[in-house]
Design a protein around this motif. Structure first.
Motif, mmCIF file in Angstrom:
data_model
loop_
_atom_site.group_PDB
_atom_site.id
_atom_site.type_symbol
_atom_site.label_atom_id
_atom_site.label_comp_id
_atom_site.label_asym_id
_atom_site.label_seq_id
_atom_site.Cartn_x
_atom_site.Cartn_y
_atom_site.Cartn_z
ATOM 1 N N ARG A 1 0.834 -1.205 0.000
ATOM 2 C CA ARG A 1 0.000 0.000 0.000
ATOM 3 C C ARG A 1 0.866 1.250 0.000
ATOM 4 N NH1 ARG A 1 -4.352 -2.241 3.417
ATOM 5 N NH2 ARG A 1 -5.602 -3.316 1.870
ATOM 6 N N ASP B 1 -2.312 -4.543 -4.830
ATOM 7 C CA ASP B 1 -2.461 -5.374 -3.634
ATOM 8 C C ASP B 1 -3.390 -6.521 -3.979
ATOM 9 O OD1 ASP B 1 -2.899 -6.524 -1.226
ATOM 10 O OD2 ASP B 1 -3.702 -4.735 -0.262
ATOM 11 N N SER C 1 -8.040 -7.320 4.378
ATOM 12 C CA SER C 1 -7.196 -6.194 4.749
ATOM 13 C C SER C 1 -7.030 -6.055 6.248
ATOM 14 C CB SER C 1 -7.726 -4.901 4.154
ATOM 15 O OG SER C 1 -8.942 -4.580 4.731
#
Ligand code: INI
Length: 176
Positions: A150, A156, A161
């Motif tokens: 990030r 990603d 997350s």
């Protein structure tokens, strides 16, 4: 048993594990690889390197990090205090060396090395049924890969997350 996810599928991990106190480091390794597998990491994307003791971990971790073959390197060991200052020298060197290697290479290198006063303390932290530092190290490694991607603005492809932990076993909470 933690829920299976594909959150870390495609990521590659190096693991450096000390043979010293193998009864404990073997359990750390097992929890670490179990957690990576639960998060979707393929066995072929995990390379385990064994070293004699914790003192030898930083050199191998740094070499693995520089090889451009791993998204993160996980260090596992168990240093247990004895009757001499040996413990202090090893702890200082392994923690300093791992930290330095991470800063130099800018690859996440995770400190999964137990430093305890007693064997019982180490065993408790390597117990599969309780909080296991090996599983926690795997979770930290996945999280750090995501953090670094990030920051760098890189794609990603890790889907979860937020990692949450339960008894050292990974559970991913999807937030997007
Ligand atoms: N290595 C460990 O990983 N844990 C220990 O508790 C330990 N103690 O207590 O001595 C230990 N010693 C070995 C050391 O890490 C090196 O392998 C050795 O000194 C050779 O360099």
């Amino acid at each position: 048993m933690a829920k299976q996810t594909r959150a870390a599928a495609g990521l590659r991990f190096g693991i450096v594990v000390a043979r010293f106190n193998q009864r404990i480091t073997g359990k750390l390794l097992r929890a670490c690889t179990d957690t990576l597998a639960q998060c979707g990491v393929a066995p072929n994307d995990i390379q385990v390197v064994r070293v004699p003791g914790a003192f030898e971990i930083p050199l191998v971790a740094r070499t693995m990090a520089r090889a451009n073959r791993f998204d993160a390197v996980i260090c596992l060991g168990a240093v247990i205090r004895g009757d001499t200052p040996h413990f202090d020298y090893i702890c200082e060197e392994v923690s300093r060396g791992i930290g330095q290697a991470a800063l130099e290479t800018e690859v996440p290198i995770i400190f999964g090395v137990l430093t305890t006063e007693t064997v019982a303390q180490a065993e408790a932290r390597a117990d599969q049924t309780q909080f296991n530092r090996g599983g926690a190290a795997a979770e930290s490694a996945i999280e750090m890969v995501k953090v670094m991607r990030r920051i760098r603005g890189e794609a990603d492809n890790v889907t979860g997350s937020n990692l949450t932990s339960q008894n050292g076993q990974a559970r991913l909470r999807r937030t997007r």
